[in-house]
Design an enzyme around this catalytic site. Sequence first.
Site, mmCIF file in Angstrom:
data_model
loop_
_atom_site.group_PDB
_atom_site.id
_atom_site.type_symbol
_atom_site.label_atom_id
_atom_site.label_comp_id
_atom_site.label_asym_id
_atom_site.label_seq_id
_atom_site.Cartn_x
_atom_site.Cartn_y
_atom_site.Cartn_z
ATOM 1 N N MET B 1 0.769 -1.205 -0.091
ATOM 2 C CA MET B 1 -0.196 -0.001 0.143
ATOM 3 C C MET B 1 1.084 1.257 -0.027
ATOM 4 O O MET B 1 2.019 1.270 0.508
ATOM 5 C CB MET B 1 -0.941 0.134 1.173
ATOM 6 C CG MET B 1 -1.959 -1.032 1.019
ATOM 7 S SD MET B 1 -3.113 -0.910 -0.132
ATOM 8 C CE MET B 1 -4.042 0.379 0.480
ATOM 9 N N CYS B 2 0.265 2.354 -0.180
ATOM 10 C CA CYS B 2 0.997 3.396 -0.553
ATOM 11 C C CYS B 2 0.114 4.689 0.197
ATOM 12 O O CYS B 2 -0.873 4.428 0.606
ATOM 13 C CB CYS B 2 1.134 3.904 -1.742
ATOM 14 S SG CYS B 2 1.768 2.614 -3.007
ATOM 15 N N GLU B 3 0.651 5.712 0.216
ATOM 16 C CA GLU B 3 -0.109 6.976 0.813
ATOM 17 C C GLU B 3 -0.071 7.952 -0.197
ATOM 18 O O GLU B 3 1.077 8.379 -0.801
ATOM 19 C CB GLU B 3 0.646 7.284 2.129
ATOM 20 C CG GLU B 3 0.371 6.552 3.331
ATOM 21 C CD GLU B 3 -0.007 6.704 4.577
ATOM 22 O OE1 GLU B 3 -0.659 8.050 4.727
ATOM 23 O OE2 GLU B 3 0.158 6.072 5.639
#
Lengths: 255, 255
Positions: B1-3
């Site tokens: 996941m990333c932000e």
Amino acid sequence: MCELLGMSANVPTDICFSFTGLVQRGGGTGPHKDGWGITFYEGKGCRTFKDPQPSFNSPIAKLVQDYPIKSCSVVAHIRQANRGKVALENTHPFTRELWGRNWTYAHNGQLKGHRSLETGPFRPIGETDSEQAFCWLLHKLTQRYPRTPSNMQAVFRYITELAGQLREKGVFNMLLSDGRYVMAFCSTNLYWITRRAPFGVAKLLDQDVEIDFQEETTLNDVVTVIATQPLTGNETWHKIAPGESELFCLGERVV
Amino acid sequence: MCELLGMSANVPTDICFSFTGLVQRGGGTGPHKDGWGITFYEGKGCRTFKDPQPSFNSPIAKLVQDYPIKSCSVVAHIRQANRGKVALENTHPFTRELWGRNWTYAHNGQLKGHRSLETGPFRPIGETDSEQAFCWLLHKLTQRYPRTPSNMQAVFRYITELAGQLREKGVFNMLLSDGRYVMAFCSTNLYWITRRAPFGVAKLLDQDVEIDFQEETTLNDVVTVIATQPLTGNETWHKIAPGESELFCLGERVV
């Protein structure tokens, strides 16, 4: 007028030394105070640092000088605005995708009648003659090569032909790279030098800076630097003949 | 996941405070160590700082935190690689030209079956599902609008529809901007907050940093920040409902 700087190397090499010479001309020793930019390739990816402010006192230019980003292909530019206001969208280099690669372009000179250049689906974002000429080049390339071409040297020969047509509209010194190749087209002024073992000491013309490349390199390194004017005073730079181009790949001249 | 991190403002505003919170998650307080990037618009132009290295100890991220680049539209991303190796060409945000403007895109999530997405003349450069989805979006947009559309809100409604189709392939949180508008599409998590007078004090969740916006702003400033997770602990952030989007222009929500 603007100044161009390019690099092609066989191992990831930093361009801090040459860039230090160039940025002095950005409002320091030269009149090119209307922005600057530099694109570093790393594989198929690239990143560009640019600023519409003069390079000689730009904190971003300082970062690029101090933080050695290593790359095999670099295109840089400092600008003295003639066509198009001083703005980020008019700041070189310009990068567009073609055939699944990033193509990066910087132009020195001025073109007349550039508005008549058809750009097809490649729409200019800023107002410069330079970006319009780049979009025209890309459009011409996709017309000639709708699919990814396999013979890249033929592609660059065609680009030389197209650049020759642009030169008829004014002054068109150009650097162009797809990350593997770095091409230099000379309209008036463009010089190159290839450094390889045995490396010596080079001294910048624009600032009291010396570098001993022998300390920075290995025996197998081959590094070509291309610039509007020679950056060092104690080395021999080759001038590209007006109307002609040179092509470099991994530091070596492609003949 | 990333932000993801986005900003829309009615006056050029720096994002140093929010970015400081985000970069801590890039290998510091969070696992997103596989690169980061941030795109600032200035007029039609934009510039991107990106690094395939973790943000929390990147000299370039440090520059972005310390040097207040003021912008009305910002898109930023920190990455934890899932599809596509850690490399510059796989580092968000991605920018492409469409209708004579720079369009910038960042994606959080993961898509299945992305290889079947047709991208027409927009060829991905890296190997990520994200970039392929971006190219597909652009291709769909040029099919629906071969000429520059005048009703941009209708365009963003269509993009929401397309983003909904991508969401069926997995998780698709997205930020997208053409420099004027900043669009946020929520698949699972995306929050926003609009700050305006009377401004108060905000405290970052990820680092012991406080800012008194009243000292940094004027009475007329309107600044919206969008993020994967709220960045401050003492303010109320709005969650976007999964499958829905929000559109912002000059700091204001476009309803």
